[in-house]
Structures are given as C-alpha cells and as structure tokens.
Design a protein around this motif. Structure first.
Motif, PDB file in Angstrom:
ATOM      1  N   PHE A 134       0.805  -1.225   0.000  1.00  0.00           N
ATOM      2  CA  PHE A 134       0.000   0.000   0.000  1.00  0.00           C
ATOM      3  C   PHE A 134       0.838   1.275   0.000  1.00  0.00           C
ATOM      4  O   PHE A 134       0.318   2.346  -0.273  1.00  0.00           O
ATOM      5  CB  PHE A 134      -0.894   0.043   1.252  1.00  0.00           C
ATOM      6  CG  PHE A 134      -1.987  -0.973   1.268  1.00  0.00           C
ATOM      7  CD1 PHE A 134      -3.138  -0.789   0.523  1.00  0.00           C
ATOM      8  CD2 PHE A 134      -1.877  -2.125   2.026  1.00  0.00           C
ATOM      9  CE1 PHE A 134      -4.158  -1.722   0.538  1.00  0.00           C
ATOM     10  CE2 PHE A 134      -2.892  -3.067   2.051  1.00  0.00           C
ATOM     11  CZ  PHE A 134      -4.034  -2.866   1.306  1.00  0.00           C
ATOM     12  N   SER A 135       2.111   1.193   0.318  1.00  0.00           N
ATOM     13  CA  SER A 135       2.928   2.310   0.799  1.00  0.00           C
ATOM     14  C   SER A 135       2.435   2.621   2.214  1.00  0.00           C
ATOM     15  O   SER A 135       1.572   1.912   2.747  1.00  0.00           O
ATOM     16  CB  SER A 135       2.856   3.541  -0.108  1.00  0.00           C
ATOM     17  OG  SER A 135       1.729   4.343   0.174  1.00  0.00           O
ATOM     18  N   ASN A 169      -3.038   0.263  11.158  1.00  0.00           N
ATOM     19  CA  ASN A 169      -1.576   0.219  11.265  1.00  0.00           C
ATOM     20  C   ASN A 169      -1.018  -0.693  10.179  1.00  0.00           C
ATOM     21  O   ASN A 169      -1.661  -1.666   9.772  1.00  0.00           O
ATOM     22  CB  ASN A 169      -1.162  -0.304  12.643  1.00  0.00           C
ATOM     23  CG  ASN A 169       0.292   0.009  12.957  1.00  0.00           C
ATOM     24  OD1 ASN A 169       0.921   0.823  12.285  1.00  0.00           O
ATOM     25  ND2 ASN A 169       0.844  -0.639  13.969  1.00  0.00           N
ATOM     26  N   LEU A 170       0.186  -0.369   9.704  1.00  0.00           N
ATOM     27  CA  LEU A 170       0.865  -1.185   8.705  1.00  0.00           C
ATOM     28  C   LEU A 170       2.296  -1.448   9.141  1.00  0.00           C
ATOM     29  O   LEU A 170       2.996  -0.543   9.597  1.00  0.00           O
ATOM     30  CB  LEU A 170       0.907  -0.467   7.344  1.00  0.00           C
ATOM     31  CG  LEU A 170      -0.386  -0.280   6.557  1.00  0.00           C
ATOM     32  CD1 LEU A 170      -0.101   0.515   5.288  1.00  0.00           C
ATOM     33  CD2 LEU A 170      -1.017  -1.619   6.208  1.00  0.00           C
ATOM     34  N   VAL A 195      -9.549  -3.975   0.437  1.00  0.00           N
ATOM     35  CA  VAL A 195      -9.157  -2.727   1.091  1.00  0.00           C
ATOM     36  C   VAL A 195      -9.055  -1.600   0.065  1.00  0.00           C
ATOM     37  O   VAL A 195      -8.318  -1.711  -0.923  1.00  0.00           O
ATOM     38  CB  VAL A 195      -7.801  -2.883   1.809  1.00  0.00           C
ATOM     39  CG1 VAL A 195      -7.439  -1.596   2.550  1.00  0.00           C
ATOM     40  CG2 VAL A 195      -7.833  -4.073   2.771  1.00  0.00           C
ATOM     41  N   LEU A 196      -9.791  -0.519   0.303  1.00  0.00           N
ATOM     42  CA  LEU A 196      -9.641   0.686  -0.512  1.00  0.00           C
ATOM     43  C   LEU A 196      -8.388   1.422  -0.053  1.00  0.00           C
ATOM     44  O   LEU A 196      -8.230   1.701   1.137  1.00  0.00           O
ATOM     45  CB  LEU A 196     -10.858   1.602  -0.358  1.00  0.00           C
ATOM     46  CG  LEU A 196     -12.205   1.059  -0.825  1.00  0.00           C
ATOM     47  CD1 LEU A 196     -13.294   2.106  -0.594  1.00  0.00           C
ATOM     48  CD2 LEU A 196     -12.167   0.646  -2.286  1.00  0.00           C
ATOM     49  N   PRO A 197      -7.484   1.754  -0.970  1.00  0.00           N
ATOM     50  CA  PRO A 197      -6.227   2.401  -0.569  1.00  0.00           C
ATOM     51  C   PRO A 197      -6.399   3.885  -0.300  1.00  0.00           C
ATOM     52  O   PRO A 197      -7.289   4.537  -0.852  1.00  0.00           O
ATOM     53  CB  PRO A 197      -5.317   2.173  -1.779  1.00  0.00           C
ATOM     54  CG  PRO A 197      -6.266   2.117  -2.938  1.00  0.00           C
ATOM     55  CD  PRO A 197      -7.520   1.474  -2.418  1.00  0.00           C
ATOM     56  N   THR A 203      -0.258   2.323  -4.599  1.00  0.00           N
ATOM     57  CA  THR A 203      -0.649   0.913  -4.526  1.00  0.00           C
ATOM     58  C   THR A 203      -0.570   0.247  -5.893  1.00  0.00           C
ATOM     59  O   THR A 203      -0.031  -0.859  -6.032  1.00  0.00           O
ATOM     60  CB  THR A 203      -2.078   0.791  -3.961  1.00  0.00           C
ATOM     61  OG1 THR A 203      -2.130   1.413  -2.676  1.00  0.00           O
ATOM     62  CG2 THR A 203      -2.496  -0.658  -3.833  1.00  0.00           C
ATOM     63  N   ALA A 204      -1.102   0.910  -6.918  1.00  0.00           N
ATOM     64  CA  ALA A 204      -1.089   0.343  -8.266  1.00  0.00           C
ATOM     65  C   ALA A 204       0.339   0.144  -8.762  1.00  0.00           C
ATOM     66  O   ALA A 204       0.665  -0.877  -9.384  1.00  0.00           O
ATOM     67  CB  ALA A 204      -1.863   1.245  -9.220  1.00  0.00           C
TER      68      ALA A 204
END
Length: 224
Positions: A134-135, A169-170, A195-197, A203-204
């Motif tokens: 996702f970054s 959180n990531l 999940v919507l980014p 993300t792409a």
C-alpha cells in the motif's frame, strides 16, 4: 523574465522545441470541499492561460497542459486549456474522497488481502497487506491514522464501505484492521478482505498488475 530567457535558449537549441507550458494545481490536495477546489483551480488555470497566451505570437501552436485530479473531477471551466492530464482520476482513492473530488462508490481499485490472524479480544484482524503493498500513506480521522478502509465485494463488483472497519496500522508486509464485533464474527483465517487504498497511485505501482472483477489480468505497461 526567466521564462522568456529559458524559451529563447530552447529556441536556439538544435534538438529542443518549446511545446508549451504545464501546470499542476497540487494545492487542491489541501482542500476539503468542492468550493475550495474551484477557487484554487480558477487561480491556477488563469495564470497558466495568461502565460501561454503571452507566448502565442512568437510560438504559434504552443499548448497549455494542465490537470490535477481534484480540479479535473469537480471543475467545468477549462477555457484556454489545450489538454488535461489527471493521473489519480483513473481509479480515485480515499484521499480523493477526503478532498471532496469523489465519493467512495467511485473508487475503482481495491487490494485483495488474505486474513492471517484474528484477535477478537482486541477487535483486530491481521491481513497480509502492508507497506510494500500500500505504501504508508495515511489519512487522519476521528479514529486516528487510517491506512485503508474495508469494502464488501460481490460478483457484480465493489460494494459499500463496511462501517467501523479500517486499517489502523501497517508493518512491512502486514496490516492491522480495527474491526467491529460483527466483522470479527463473520471473518475467518484465509478469507480475502478488500481494502480501498489511501493513495491508489502508490498501490497500483507497487502491485504491477490488476485483476478485473470479471477475472481478467492486466499487466502494467512496461516501455522498456
């Protein structure tokens, strides 16, 4: 004066041509409603058009290239602009929803993430989907930091955003979803959550390919 000097140097070069001027009203990303976007757009557009027109006599055919996603989504007045080239406009994302450029039903990309753990005592779901997917772009909300929101999925495409469920959180490869009790009870390890980014461009780019809702795979264009 500096622009005129640069244009003159370009015209004197053997392998350069002055094609036009490019503008991007990036300050629209600080807006939070369409009226603010419109005000920023009008100021930025008028400056770019005025600059371009001042060079038309010496550089016939010069173009005005313009476009940020919020302006291109909301505004209708592009008089004097030759082309618009918004990027995020293709997919949209949660950032664009927050700005006021679109609503969540218009977001056209989501990350499918498998569930790897469930912590019902903390109302948490752990997914395989982290910063490398996702970054770490995030939004601030009443809940604190939000790195993505969860949607329902059906054979017909994306559904609605699930209330009170978001990626809070990531880490490098995993994400922690704050989930409702209902969501906890409906989810099991191995399920795919969508999940919507926050920022679909990042993300792409990280994922390199897309899977459409009708099962087709689209590879990222590689010019090399």
């Amino acid at each position: 004066d500096s622009i005129e000097a640069l244009a003159k140097r370009i015209s004197q070069a053997n392998n350069l041509n002055l094609k036009g001027f490019l503008g991007h009203a990036g300050q629209t990303y600080n807006c939070r409603d369409p009226k603010q976007i419109e005000a920023v757009h009008q100021e930025a557009k008028s400056k770019l058009v005025m600059l371009t027109q001042s060079f038309l006599l010496d550089y016939p055919g010069i173009i005005a290239s313009y476009g940020d996603t919020p302006s291109s989504s909301i505004c209708k007045d592009f008089d004097g602009i030759t082309e618009i080239r918004p990027g995020n406009f293709v997919f949209y994302d949660l950032m664009q929803v927050q700005i006021g450029a679109c609503d969540s039903s218009q977001i056209a990309v989501a990350m499918a993430c498998p569930v790897v753990a469930i912590h019902p005592w903390n109302f948490e779901i752990v997914i395989y989907g982290g910063g490398i997917h996702f970054s770490k772009d995030r939004m601030e909300s009443d809940h604190g930091s939000v790195f993505g929101k969860i949607i329902r999925f059906s054979p017909d495409g994306f559904g609605t955003v699930i209330p009170d469920c978001y990626v809070r959180n990531l880490s490098q490869e995993h994400g922690i979803i704050k989930a409702s009790e209902e969501m906890i009870n409906q989810t099991k390890i191995g399920d795919l959550l969508y999940v919507l980014p926050v920022h679909s461009c990042m993300t792409a780019n990280l994922m390199k390919q897309y899977l459409t809702t009708d099962g087709r795979t689209i590879e990222m264009f590689n010019p090399f």
